[in-house]
Enzyme design. Sequence first.
Site, short mmCIF file in Angstrom:
data_model
loop_
_atom_site.label_atom_id
_atom_site.label_comp_id
_atom_site.label_asym_id
_atom_site.label_seq_id
_atom_site.Cartn_x
_atom_site.Cartn_y
_atom_site.Cartn_z
CB CYS A 48 -0.93 0.00 1.22
SG CYS A 48 -2.04 1.43 1.29
CB CYS A 54 -2.32 4.49 6.71
SG CYS A 54 -4.01 4.01 7.15
CG PHE A 263 -18.61 -11.03 28.23
CD1 PHE A 263 -18.80 -9.74 28.73
CD2 PHE A 263 -18.00 -11.96 29.05
CE1 PHE A 263 -18.38 -9.40 30.01
CE2 PHE A 263 -17.58 -11.64 30.33
CZ PHE A 263 -17.77 -10.35 30.82
CB CYS A 355 -10.07 -8.83 21.23
SG CYS A 355 -10.90 -7.88 22.53
#
Length: 397
Positions: A48, A54, A263, A355
């Site tokens: 990219c 970014c 959850f 996560c």
Amino acid sequence: MNAVITRLAARGDGATDDGRFVALAAPGDLVADDGTITPGPHHATPPCRHFPKCGGCQLQHIDDESYAAFLVDRVAGALRAQGVALPEMRAPHLSPPRTRRRAALRAERIGHRVVMGFNEEASHRIVDLAECHILAPDLFALVAPLRALLATMLDRKKGAEIHLTRTDQGMDVLISGVTVDELAATEALTYFAADHRLARLALDDGYGPQVRWEPDAATVALGGVPVSLPAGAFLQATPDGEAALLEGVREIVDGAATIADLFAGLGTFALPLSARAKVLAAEGARDPVLALKGAAARAGRPVVADHRDLFRRPYTAKELSRFDAVVIDPPRAGAKEQVVELAGADLARMAYVSCNPATFARDVATLAAGGWRLDWVRPIGQFRWSTHVELVAALAR
């Protein structure tokens, strides 16, 4: 004298055995005293043009072998820091490029133009996306049209946030930070939604999402069951990443007749598991749990949806002992309060989806003190080329 990059640190910098950290270096690279990098066998050409400016990607300069090793190292390092013995570390799953089905982008008017994209790394400045190698093509195809739409609505130096999510009916667009009252602007929204065949277009001016276009109810299929998708609701980032997590969860709880899904969100695990088991699905956010409850009822699935804050009111060890297995998928903060009760529950199997390796390792240490054993972990790289790590883990007694 050249030093060799032997690993990647948590933020993606290359690290040497003597403690040097070098940005944009890959394992196997040589680094001179002046910081010059001689690329090694694992150094890749970033695809990219926006890399490394970014903030959407931090690791486009490494190959897949090094990326997989980075994911494993992040989990293993977190477990070591908590004094947890390393289990079997399974080969990571890596989501392919251009497969992200949801994203949050920022937009801002600067002079006569609107810039739209991710923030620069460690900055509030926006990278105006001309290409993107992580977003699915249908998501990225909306960037330029949305930029043009916002050019008619954003005031100078005003910003907006755009949430894009692919649903069963097409693209769901939620724009936050924009107020549209005039007839011309309202009509422009309608024309935009119709022209691009959006599933839904909603605005949030600070008082919650207000739907401006939704020909049919926007849904996502979970375990073959269509679930109404609340505007801005959480969904796993890639379909293949979701499938990899579900595959691990199914292996762990296989054969269980009763399962507690803690959850539970919209029912990512509860609905697929309910095809063969009775499931209690607990979720603290109201809109997702109502969507899950309605979807399960319409499909005739044996799911009891419980609107419950598991941080303030965790299930007790006695309540959890009624189940054959537990699935737990907490947010980044982990599940400190609930894990204390799980540690004392009369249970034999648990699937932990995380996560955040740091809070996962903290919670596993609590469970290990209560007699649980961590059998295996599989890291999941859903957020391609980022330092974000997800995982599914098997615990047993």
